[in-house]
Design an enzyme around this catalytic site. Structure first.
Site, PDB file in Angstrom:
ATOM      1  N   LYS A  54       0.838  -1.207   0.000  1.00 51.87           N
ATOM      2  CA  LYS A  54       0.000   0.000   0.000  1.00 51.87           C
ATOM      3  C   LYS A  54       0.869   1.252   0.000  1.00 51.87           C
ATOM      4  O   LYS A  54       0.597   2.216  -0.719  1.00 51.87           O
ATOM      5  CB  LYS A  54      -0.936  -0.022   1.221  1.00 51.87           C
ATOM      6  N   GLN A  98      -4.192  -1.638   9.598  1.00 54.32           N
ATOM      7  CA  GLN A  98      -4.117  -2.966   8.982  1.00 54.32           C
ATOM      8  C   GLN A  98      -4.780  -3.996   9.892  1.00 54.32           C
ATOM      9  O   GLN A  98      -4.419  -4.135  11.057  1.00 54.32           O
ATOM     10  CB  GLN A  98      -2.650  -3.342   8.710  1.00 54.32           C
ATOM     11  N   ASP A 121     -10.528   3.154   4.311  1.00 58.98           N
ATOM     12  CA  ASP A 121     -10.922   1.750   4.209  1.00 58.98           C
ATOM     13  C   ASP A 121     -12.451   1.614   4.214  1.00 58.98           C
ATOM     14  O   ASP A 121     -12.988   0.551   3.938  1.00 58.98           O
ATOM     15  CB  ASP A 121     -10.349   0.976   5.408  1.00 58.98           C
TER      16      ASP A 121
END
Ligand code: NAD
Length: 286
Positions: A54, A98, A121
């Site tokens: 990422k 994460q 997200d």
């Protein structure tokens, strides 16, 4: 094989190139570069690879990276303090925690700490609520990637029968909400659905997001259907999806392979979300 493949690698590359172009235009117009903060707690090797990917992808499109790594024994308060700090940092447009964090941490409570304006997200309750209400907001990356694939292949959704197998907060539920927003007739299936095959056979658009290799049988696919396989399963034959690919491809019109289908879309959509978040924070609607 009758079906045409939906090439996720190529579509993801197109999205990444578009984000790079738009980030360049944004900074040339005098704005600060969008910034993506990633937070990784612990040293799980797979998570470290995802976070590294990422950050690398962000740098390639001109997004500034803030790579935060905490020890595996970091406490809830420490992670929360970092998330709060990132929420207050004007250089940070997007925050990605994460998942999953080590088991001693409360993942739900941590997700709720993320500033909704920076929720790239799309997993906070605020983002989920905005999606459920049909209001603008940051959408979860994998479901947004599925929709992007359907859009680029001009798959008609209005009035179409869409069947989503899997009802997770990460994939199934948001995909269903996004399909509904496009006026599809959406059916959600899960582990207690009776006669899954019969329901799948109705689908013009069939989305599988379960995590069980070969669960969706080829003969459950309607002739001419569009099949999107989100599943990623490690088997003795390598990575496979949830759909019996060869048999399904005999009947489908369009189908995603695994790997090389939905997988590459997730990071591309994360980059796009980070740009959208930066623009929204600057008061410019994307
Ligand atoms: P999850 O385990 O949270 O949810 C799975 C869902 O499948 C549940 O809602 C459950 O009810 C349903 N289910 C389980 N057994 C079933 C059965 N026999 N019949 C019908 N439904 C059943 O999983 P998730 O996080 O939604 O991920 C699903 C899959 O997608 C996994 O393989 C995951 O690796 C993959 N995934 C891929 C990406 C990507 O490509 N970037 C991103 C996220 C998830």
């Amino acid at each position: 094989m009758a079906a045409e493949l939906i090439d996720g690698k190529e579509i993801a590359q197109q999205v990444r190139a578009e984000v790079a172009r738009d980030v360049a235009a944004w900074t040339e117009a005098g704005h600060r570069a969008p910034g993506l903060a990633t937070v990784l707690v612990g040293d799980d090797p797979a998570s470290a690879v995802y976070v590294g990917g990422k950050q690398k992808a962000s740098a390639e499109v001109g997004i500034a990276g803030f790579d935060h790594r905490l020890e595996a024994d970091a406490g809830q308060a420490q992670v929360e303090a970092l998330l709060r700090e990132l929420g207050d940092d004007p250089r940070v447009s997007g925050i990605l925690l994460q998942l999953p964090p080590p088991p001693h941490l409360d993942a739900g409570a941590l997700t709720e700490m993320i500033d909704p304006a920076k929720d790239v997200d799309g997993l906070t309750p605020i983002s989920a609520g905005l999606l459920a209400k049909g209001r603008p907001g940051l959408r979860p990356c994998t479901p947004a990637g599925v929709m992007e694939m359907l859009r680029r292949h001009e798959v008609p959704l209005e009035g179409a029968e869409a069947v989503v197998v899997g009802r997770s907060d990460l994939v199934g539920k948001p995909v269903a909400a996004l399909l509904l927003a496009e006026n599809a007739t959406v059916t959600m299936c899960h582990s207690r659905t009776r006669d899954l095959g019969e329901v799948c056979r109705r689908a013009d658009v069939l989305i599988a997001a379960v995590g069980r290799a070969g669960l969706v049988r080829g003969d459950w696919v309607k002739e001419g259907a569009v099949v999107i396989d989100v599943g990623i399963n490690r088997t003795e034959q390598g990575l496979t999806g949830d759909v019996e690919f060869e048999a399904a491809a005999e009947r489908a019109r369009l189908i995603t392979p695994v790997p090389g289908g939905v997988g590459p879309m997730t990071i591309a959509m994360l980059l796009r979300n980070t740009l959208i978040a930066a623009q929204a924070q600057a008061g410019v609607l994307a």
